[in-house]
Design a protein around this motif. Structure first.
Motif, short mmCIF file in Angstrom:
data_model
loop_
_atom_site.label_atom_id
_atom_site.label_comp_id
_atom_site.label_asym_id
_atom_site.label_seq_id
_atom_site.Cartn_x
_atom_site.Cartn_y
_atom_site.Cartn_z
N TYR A 8 0.85 -1.18 0.00
CA TYR A 8 0.00 0.00 0.00
C TYR A 8 0.90 1.23 0.00
CZ TYR A 8 -3.14 3.61 1.78
OH TYR A 8 -3.85 4.78 1.95
N ALA A 9 0.79 2.03 -1.06
CA ALA A 9 1.65 3.22 -1.19
C ALA A 9 0.91 4.43 -0.62
CB ALA A 9 2.02 3.43 -2.65
N GLU A 10 1.40 4.91 0.51
CA GLU A 10 0.78 6.07 1.15
C GLU A 10 1.34 7.36 0.54
OE1 GLU A 10 1.20 6.12 5.44
OE2 GLU A 10 0.43 8.17 5.57
N HIS A 11 0.49 8.37 0.45
CA HIS A 11 0.97 9.66 -0.03
C HIS A 11 0.45 10.76 0.86
CE1 HIS A 11 -3.08 10.27 -1.74
NE2 HIS A 11 -3.01 9.00 -2.05
N LYS A 12 1.13 11.91 0.78
CA LYS A 12 0.74 13.02 1.63
C LYS A 12 1.09 14.30 0.90
CE LYS A 12 1.59 14.83 6.22
NZ LYS A 12 2.66 15.03 7.17
N ASP A 13 0.20 15.25 0.90
CA ASP A 13 0.43 16.53 0.24
C ASP A 13 0.94 16.36 -1.19
OD1 ASP A 13 -0.25 17.64 2.70
OD2 ASP A 13 1.83 17.75 3.36
N GLY A 14 0.34 15.44 -1.91
CA GLY A 14 0.69 15.28 -3.33
C GLY A 14 2.01 14.56 -3.58
N LYS A 15 2.59 13.98 -2.54
CA LYS A 15 3.84 13.25 -2.73
C LYS A 15 3.75 11.87 -2.10
CE LYS A 15 6.63 16.87 -1.76
NZ LYS A 15 7.18 17.67 -0.94
N LEU A 16 4.44 10.92 -2.73
CA LEU A 16 4.50 9.60 -2.13
C LEU A 16 5.33 9.66 -0.88
CD1 LEU A 16 5.24 7.21 -5.07
CD2 LEU A 16 3.23 7.16 -3.59
N LYS A 17 4.98 8.87 0.11
CA LYS A 17 5.82 8.82 1.30
C LYS A 17 6.96 7.83 1.07
CE LYS A 17 4.30 9.66 5.31
NZ LYS A 17 3.57 9.72 6.60
N LYS A 18 8.04 8.07 1.81
CA LYS A 18 9.22 7.21 1.66
C LYS A 18 8.87 5.75 1.95
CE LYS A 18 13.85 6.80 3.64
NZ LYS A 18 14.03 6.66 5.10
N SER A 19 7.87 5.54 2.81
CA SER A 19 7.50 4.17 3.17
C SER A 19 7.12 3.35 1.94
CB SER A 19 6.34 4.18 4.16
OG SER A 19 5.18 4.76 3.57
N ALA A 20 6.58 4.01 0.90
CA ALA A 20 6.19 3.26 -0.30
C ALA A 20 7.44 2.65 -0.94
CB ALA A 20 5.48 4.19 -1.28
N LEU A 21 8.52 3.41 -0.97
CA LEU A 21 9.76 2.92 -1.57
C LEU A 21 10.39 1.85 -0.68
CD1 LEU A 21 11.29 6.32 -2.79
CD2 LEU A 21 9.52 4.90 -3.84
N GLU A 22 10.30 2.07 0.63
CA GLU A 22 10.83 1.07 1.56
C GLU A 22 10.11 -0.26 1.39
OE1 GLU A 22 11.96 4.24 5.17
OE2 GLU A 22 10.48 2.68 5.53
N LEU A 23 8.79 -0.18 1.31
CA LEU A 23 8.01 -1.42 1.20
C LEU A 23 8.28 -2.13 -0.12
CD1 LEU A 23 4.64 -0.14 2.72
CD2 LEU A 23 6.07 -1.96 3.66
N LEU A 24 8.39 -1.36 -1.22
CA LEU A 24 8.70 -1.99 -2.51
C LEU A 24 10.05 -2.67 -2.43
CD1 LEU A 24 7.58 0.61 -5.19
CD2 LEU A 24 6.58 -1.65 -4.77
N SER A 25 11.03 -1.98 -1.86
CA SER A 25 12.39 -2.53 -1.78
C SER A 25 12.39 -3.81 -0.97
CB SER A 25 13.34 -1.51 -1.15
OG SER A 25 13.29 -0.28 -1.85
#
Ligand SMILES: Cc1cc2nc3c(=O)[nH]c(=O)nc-3n(C[C@H](O)[C@H](O)[C@H](O)COP(=O)(O)OP(=O)(O)OC[C@H]3O[C@@H](n4cnc5c(N)ncnc54)[C@H](O)[C@@H]3O)c2cc1C
Lengths: 332, 265
Positions: A8-25
């Protein structure tokens, strides 16, 4: 395709959160081992530009669930949509961030799907039967538990921010983007009236890479300025925390508290200034990669957990640290 | 208003955790059991609402072994009116889903106007039960709440939810809803001596598997979706080094070490 690995890719203020990249990795190797696709799923509206880079971080596919009604996050609304998608696609695994939003949302999704979930995991792995077998802390990190979800699907978990390393970006690699118009969620019984911004707009404690915390020894709210000064020279990703004694004495707001009844943080560097190291404080920061303690009392328990310690007056030490870091950064 | 507070008895925060030899759980001998700290805020908030709204009642509901009665009594001594203990050997080893399932079964017929609880129990640290109960009951949730205002007609609640970076979401939820307390919601009172005396005669209901009409397969370890494989203790950190010298010199040396050894600056 069923049996995919979803994040689940979380975003905030029009930007993806770093957690999305962490989870994908972190999930890439799970998808490889299971011989399946890695899919990022994101909810909201007008998200297309934002998800472009997900392919470069390992996503084979991105599902964008769009509806005007999903513009701002609401637990009931997001849970309906995410659970609906999961029912339709039957992923084997669904991972999310253990952020304010992920912690709110994921249990409700798990309940809708009648499946199990592991909260706030610090390790994501498959076991011998190729089941997700995450490790999570309990008792404020005083114990670890490994668990799995043998029957129910998807196998769900939230992962603590800063635990999974972001893999190098693979320029040019693109994910297939699938945009689905979802129905407006119903029967919400909840309205988001407003979002009140915090006094200081900095990175959240739970996502910070460097944290400088002050304890009772700070003596006054104004003295926290020396910690903020040090935070500033360290640069972005740095913020300031506090012990409960500092919060209860009114030196720092409650949302800065680190510990068992505050935030559990996981930075690369944690600098404890005038904090004794009570068990409830340690509970919140013991997994920090490097811990520095500055304390007048050589016997303070915090030194037992610190990688580096300075026995001395924080009011003398901290300003010198600020000067020295400033010098280093100027040379870089 | 009819208010229910979900409460859990947990080990005191000072507890040193030991793991059983077979890694199946923690050793519970000698543990001092207390009310989950976040649940104290929930009890206090319930009492404050009761004091404002004439005719309100507060019930404390706890699933756990028999010893949980003591902690329910603590809530009664603070001022709550009645308790429900949910206890059955079949409930042991439950995950959040199996726990929420039993709680929902108990709560459904009670028709509470408002459910309060802590945002997380500090033993399992899962922070899943409130949302799961909310979903099973089909009611809204407001998690991590540090300020709560109930409307005059008792039909709505305005909840200040703490999110990242010091920001707060202001949610308005229709009641009944489940609202989970964060530290800062209030300052919990201590039980008074007369309160403790009175608590002894307040009603305490006990329910179990058969009174609830549940099957053993759907609760406890059998009903758990998340199955525990093993417990362990975290690796202990090797003791670090004290940077020698006067504070200013030590500070200079430290920055160098952070760059050259730890490579974090
Ligand atoms: C249920 C429960 C939950 C709790 N949750 C939390 C929590 O989430 N987070 C938390 O932090 N605490 C928590 N506590 C409180 C915890 O037990 C301690 O009381 C608290 O952490 C102490 O804060 P402190 O280290 O700032 O203060 P102290 O313990 O008073 O320590 C101050 C330290 O500063 C040093 N010092 C003084 N002057 C100087 C100086 N000029 N320079 C350098 N050093 C100096 C002293 O030597 C001392 O070690 C909790 C307690 C309970 C019972």
């Amino acid at each position: 395709m069923a049996n995919e690995v979803w994040i689940y890719a979380e975003h905030k203020d029009g930007k993806l959160k770093k957690s999305a990249l962490e989870l994908l990795s972190g999930a890439r190797s799970l998808a490889n081992d299971l011989g399946t696709q890695l899919v990022a799923v994101t909810l909201g509206c007008g998200l297309e530009a934002m998800v472009k880079e997900l392919g470069a971080y390992g996503a084979d596919k991105v599902i964008i669930a769009e509806n005007e009604a999903l513009k701002s996050y609401l637990a009931v609304a997001y849970a309906q949509t995410l659970a609906g998608l999961a029912k339709q696609h039957q992923p084997a695994i669904l991972l999310g961030p253990a952020s304010a939003q992920g912690k709110d949302l994921f249990p409700r999704v798990a309940a809708k799907l009648g499946t199990g979930m592991a909260s706030d995991c610090i390790k994501i792995q498959l076991d011998g039967q190729k089941l997700l077998s995450p490790v999570r802390p309990m008792y404020a990190g005083k114990a670890l538990v490994e668990a799995n979800i043998p029957e129910a699907r998807p196998q769900m978990a939230t992962v603590r921010p800063n635990v999974l390393a972001v893999a190098p970006k693979q320029e040019g690699k693109q994910a297939q983007i699938e945009k689905v118009a979802v129905e407006a969620p119903k029967d919400l019984k909840t309205i988001l009236k407003e979002i009140v911004k915090g006094a200081k707009e900095t990175v959240d404690l739970t996502e910070a890479t460097i944290i400088i915390s002050g304890g009772r020894a700070m003596k006054a709210a104004d003295n926290f300025k020396i910690l903020w000064d040090l935070a500033e020279v360290f640069g972005s990703g740095t913020t300031v925390g506090a012990s409960r004694a500092a919060v209860d004495s009114g030196f720092a707001p409650a949302d800065m508290q680190v510990g068992q009844t505050g935030k559990v943080v996981n930075p690369t560097l944690y600098i404890a200034c005038g904090i004794s190291g009570a068990i409830q404080h340690l509970a919140g920061m013991r997994t920090s990669k490097f811990i520095v303690a500055i304390n007048k009392d050589a016997d303070a328990p915090i030194f037992q957990k610190a990688d580096y310690g300075i026995v001395g007056d924080l009011f003398k030490v901290v300003p010198v640290l600020t000067e020295e870091v400033k010098k280093l950064k100027a040379q870089d | 208003m009819k208010i229910g507070v979900l409460m859990k008895q947990v080990p005191d925060t000072e507890t040193k955790i030991r793991i059983k030899d077979d890694a199946s759980g923690i050793v519970t001998d000698g543990i001092k059991w207390v009310m989950n700290p976040y649940d104290e805020y929930a009890v206090e908030e319930a009492l404050r609402i009761k004091e404002k709204k004439a005719g309100s009642t507060v019930a404390i509901i706890s699933m756990g072994p028999k010893r949980s009665v003591e902690t329910i009594r603590t809530g009664l001594a603070m001022g709550a009116d009645s308790g429900i203990l949910i206890d059955d050997p079949a409930f042991e080893g439950a995950d959040c889903y199996a726990t929420a399932k039993v709680l929902a079964k108990v709560l459904e017929p009670e028709k509470f106007d408002l459910l309060l609880c802590g945002k997380q129990a500090i033993d399992d640290d899962s922070a899943q039960v409130p949302q799961t109960v909310a979903e099973l009951l089909g009611i809204p949730q407001a998690m991590v709440i540090e300020k709560l205002i109930i409307s005059d007609d008792g039909k709505k609640a305005t909840c200040y939810r703490r999110v990242e970076g010091g920001a707060k979401e202001v949610l308005e939820v229709e009641l009944p809803a489940i609202i989970a307390a964060e530290k800062g919601l209030n300052e919990p009172r201590y039980a008074s001596l007369p309160g403790i005396m009175k608590a002894k005669s307040k009603p305490m209901k006990e329910v179990n598997l058969s009174t609830l009409g549940l099957k053993a397969e759907e609760v406890g370890a059998k009903g758990a979706k998340l199955k525990v494989k093993k417990y362990s203790l975290p690796a202990d950190k090797a003791p670090g080094k004290i940077v020698p010298g006067e504070p200013e010199d030590a500070a200079r040396a430290l920055v160098k070490m952070l760059r050259e050894e730890a490579k974090v600056v």
